[in-house]
Motif scaffolding. Structure first.
Motif, PDB file in Angstrom:
ATOM      1  N   PHE A 166       0.856  -1.190   0.000  1.00 39.02           N
ATOM      2  CA  PHE A 166       0.000   0.000   0.000  1.00 39.02           C
ATOM      3  C   PHE A 166       0.892   1.239   0.000  1.00 39.02           C
ATOM      4  CE2 PHE A 166      -2.968  -2.988   2.382  1.00 39.02           C
ATOM      5  CZ  PHE A 166      -3.746  -3.244   1.269  1.00 39.02           C
ATOM      6  N   PRO A 167       0.333   2.421  -0.289  1.00 38.80           N
ATOM      7  CA  PRO A 167       1.156   3.633  -0.237  1.00 38.80           C
ATOM      8  C   PRO A 167       1.650   3.898   1.188  1.00 38.80           C
ATOM      9  CG  PRO A 167      -0.947   4.055  -1.321  1.00 38.80           C
ATOM     10  CD  PRO A 167      -1.044   2.693  -0.715  1.00 38.80           C
ATOM     11  N   PRO A 168       2.798   4.550   1.325  1.00 39.46           N
ATOM     12  CA  PRO A 168       3.302   4.918   2.655  1.00 39.46           C
ATOM     13  C   PRO A 168       2.563   6.157   3.140  1.00 39.46           C
ATOM     14  CG  PRO A 168       4.856   5.609   0.967  1.00 39.46           C
ATOM     15  CD  PRO A 168       3.704   4.960   0.249  1.00 39.46           C
ATOM     16  N   GLN A 169       1.442   5.954   3.780  1.00 36.32           N
ATOM     17  CA  GLN A 169       0.516   7.078   3.987  1.00 36.32           C
ATOM     18  C   GLN A 169      -0.375   6.834   5.197  1.00 36.32           C
ATOM     19  OE1 GLN A 169      -2.152   7.394   0.659  1.00 36.32           O
ATOM     20  NE2 GLN A 169      -2.969   9.380   1.261  1.00 36.32           N
ATOM     21  N   VAL A 170      -0.664   7.890   5.930  1.00 36.20           N
ATOM     22  CA  VAL A 170      -1.774   7.864   6.886  1.00 36.20           C
ATOM     23  C   VAL A 170      -2.856   8.804   6.392  1.00 36.20           C
ATOM     24  CG1 VAL A 170      -0.507   7.233   8.997  1.00 36.20           C
ATOM     25  CG2 VAL A 170      -0.668   9.648   8.331  1.00 36.20           C
TER      26      VAL A 170
END
Lengths: 276, 276, 276, 276
Positions: C71-75
């Motif tokens: 998944f994207p490195p994201q919150v």
């Protein structure tokens, strides 16, 4: 809190079975504190041309072939129609120059195609070098100026100040503004990983070049300094000079055509890129 | 010539030999419940400038260097011609501020170049932090507004409502519309993985910035809140203010030029980007 | 021929330590032959909207969270300023519909970002499903027509002819020309890997949609067929209808504006994309 | 609600659970020194069309299916609405031609999507071949000329000079200038890895084609030489000739339209690309 582990290891019916990097040794040799010289494809092919010329002139022999998933999935085809898997090669020569130094020369068809591939291949080369006793690295390459260069200087960068000072004594230019963005690729990593992980010292020699054509003239400048530093005497530059003249002839023609017409230019330019 | 072939069928796990992430410890220290502060390159380099300023002002020392295949294959070259492999660094300082807190500061040349690299590097940092007793994370960064910002606010996001409330008391703005797409990269992952996998609490402080230039002024706003929250008194912002003035001078000139002419603009803009 | 093996396994100082896919179970449940329903982000967000609506209406509960380097490195940041690491979620509900079936519902913020990630995530989901007794999969999605669709049909594809015949009885359209290029992403792989590797049967339901906006109306069509096939009665579509009306209002306005002016269009269109 | 966390620290090798390449054997056969013939998608689909025609005409049977993370995450949908996971297939036939040779034929929906995937898939195919006793490989493909080809020649490249000489006797053209950039993809790697790692001999046969359309006529030329070299008599080319005529009709129409109008061209061209 109870821990529930999933069974993450299925019985693997089949998995990948190719090594990411394969070394195929052609000879078995013992070397004494060899120096590693790298000349892989790059700007103006300056490093590759220099390495190949050195191999030819000192009569270095093939030590090992390197194949890898980090190279393109490709074979080259020679004039006889015979294929050759792309890769890198390590050559060796004992007792070179006035100081009887053993040397290893790394050259090849490609650099690693991805950042990860660059790291993995460079680390493997350094590991091989370490086992053979390498403590010093010379990385040869070109420095693209973006405009025609009449008298190419050789720019430098090194893993420590002592090496910088020594190289300056041989005419290498350490220019505060160059290279602004550091050194990317095999040459940079050989110095960086070599120092940090393998405790080696390294010097990068970069011949100034336009960046538009292959540049045997820049290769010659780089080699002149290398052979001086390694006390290699009487190296003939004739083959490199012939190539340089051939390139100059073609670039002159291209430039003439550029002024008068656009016809045929692409073909010539393409030819120029592949001399070497 | 005898051909010596390597055994080409090896166990799957022995293909590459470089670690994907390498930690090189420079010192061995015991810390007491340290706070981890992150300031890596990003929008306006706000986080990196803030972290570097903090390191300088409190005299934090290098604890560990991080090299990785997830960074570019590159060395930087300093003014003396000496190369340095790109990577991240962790600094530490004991007994900081009125509450004698131990802190760890993460900064560096790059963030991981791929999503996978971002996850792997962040997880490794968190693992190191966990081993050292880290329970709280402050992630510093910029929030690009796309237009010039006269008085930058500091926007926030946190892993829990209590941290949000506490930060609001220090002037951090929790704006319902910002950041619309969440937080991408190391700052976001430190909070997300830190909470979900390591049970840590985290706060992200984002200084508003145009996003076009490096922005020491935004870094200062972020640091002002950080030092207030950590009870660090008497931190000098002089060096950061000097940089901010230098940037403002250059941006003013660029804008003047923009109105009168296009000449020379690119060079100035580029200069602006590399102040830091 | 002598074999010389290189030492390919250095003592690993540190390596990657994050699992590529992490499953965090929130509850421990025993299910009886559950049906797996997938609705992940995709064309018109048709599948995701349908899955979320179903979760809300039948009161399904969170079973497990899935985090991954794919998944994207994201919150994401919610309205209160609290961060949430992006991922996928599996919900469950027992005794649904007239036949008291247990169901699992997969939805989330993203599909895997790379082909490898798609395969790895789908395989993990199927493994979890297998352990829970899943034998049937319903994959929900949209089929982008590239033009406005007034009365969306539900197109289908299935792992076997019997399922095709059964679905046709419920009004699913199996159109020889659609989808011409097959089904790409999680929906396709759940059927393909589910059949080939896990021996499951699967049906993909694709609501026709323009592909330009989120499309709750297409989600409703898909859900209508799903609940009919699963004998779920009395499911309210009110929330979905409200969203569909909201989207229709906005698209009408956008189209009106499109005819008269270009101002403001982008903002509206963007708003439309994020309804859900 | 009790939280059950998985053990998040596992041994590095247990992260993913799908095999990167999965072989699903459909039959168990013993073959005698079989020849491996490859015809995967590529320029003009020349190789794939040739392999499929050969499979049909000699009645080869499916031996194994290959699925992999290196293929797209996709199912194809047939005319009945039934899905099929994309992959490669290996067919076999015993006692083919005057010399009663056993043969293996590799074809499929895609080649590996990345350089790494190309290497891994090719190595796996070669490993399977090695286990079955393969010593010779014929790689079939197209050579894109960039212009319409009236009478396609068959260009060649081989792993050794003897094979070059033998193929020349059958009319294969070994043209010093072609292919200038070598052979990229599965055909190239089968020869390159096959020779270097598995000690096999290989010949690549490339039918000249425009590169704009699928080209059954070029496939026929390639097959004519293959069957002559393998002493396969009486192979009917009728189906391939029918396809070639169909393509020729369509290309003529496209060219006529090209002269008179641009309408409808795209649809026709697209149709042409998918014949096969």
């Amino acid at each position: 809190m109870e821990i529930i582990e999933e069974n993450l290891r299925k019985e693997a019916e089949v998995t990948d079975n190719m090594d990411n990097i394969t070394i195929k040794y052609v000879e078995e040799v013992e070397l004494d504190n060899p120096i590693l010289i790298e000349g892989l494809p790059g700007v103006g092919n300056v490093g590759k041309l220099a390495a190949e010329h050195l191999i030819d002139e000192i009569g270095a022999e093939l030590l090992a072939e390197i194949y890898s998933i980090y190279f393109p999935p490709q074979v080259l085809v020679n004039d006889e129609g015979v294929t050759e898997l792309v890769g890198n090669n390590i050559y060796y020569k004992k007792d070179v120059g006035a100081e009887d130094r053993d040397i290893l020369i790394l050259t090849g068809d490609y650099q690693g195609m991805t950042p990860q591939g660059q790291y993995m291949l460079t680390d493997k080369i350094l590991e091989i070098g370490k086992e053979m006793g390498v403590k010093n690295i010379f990385a040869l390459g070109g420095y693209g100026q973006g405009s025609m260069v009449s008298k190419p200087r050789v720019l430098g960068a090194a893993t420590d100040k002592e090496m910088v000072d020594e190289a300056e004594g041989f005419g290498v230019v350490f220019d505060r503004d160059h290279p602004a963005s550091g050194i990317v690729g095999a040459s940079g990593l050989l110095l960086g990983l070599g120092e940090k992980v393998y405790g080696m010292k390294g010097l990068c020699l970069m011949g100034e070049t336009s960046g538009y054509f292959v540049d045997p003239a820049a290769s010659r400048e780089v080699l002149e300094i290398l052979v001086a530093m390694l006390d290699i005497e009487d190296l003939s530059f004739e083959a490199l000079e012939d190539k340089a003249e051939e390139v100059e002839d073609l670039t002159s023609k291209v430039m003439d055509m550029d002024l008068s017409s656009n016809v045929g230019q692409d073909t010539q330019s393409e030819h120029l890129r592949y001399i070497g």
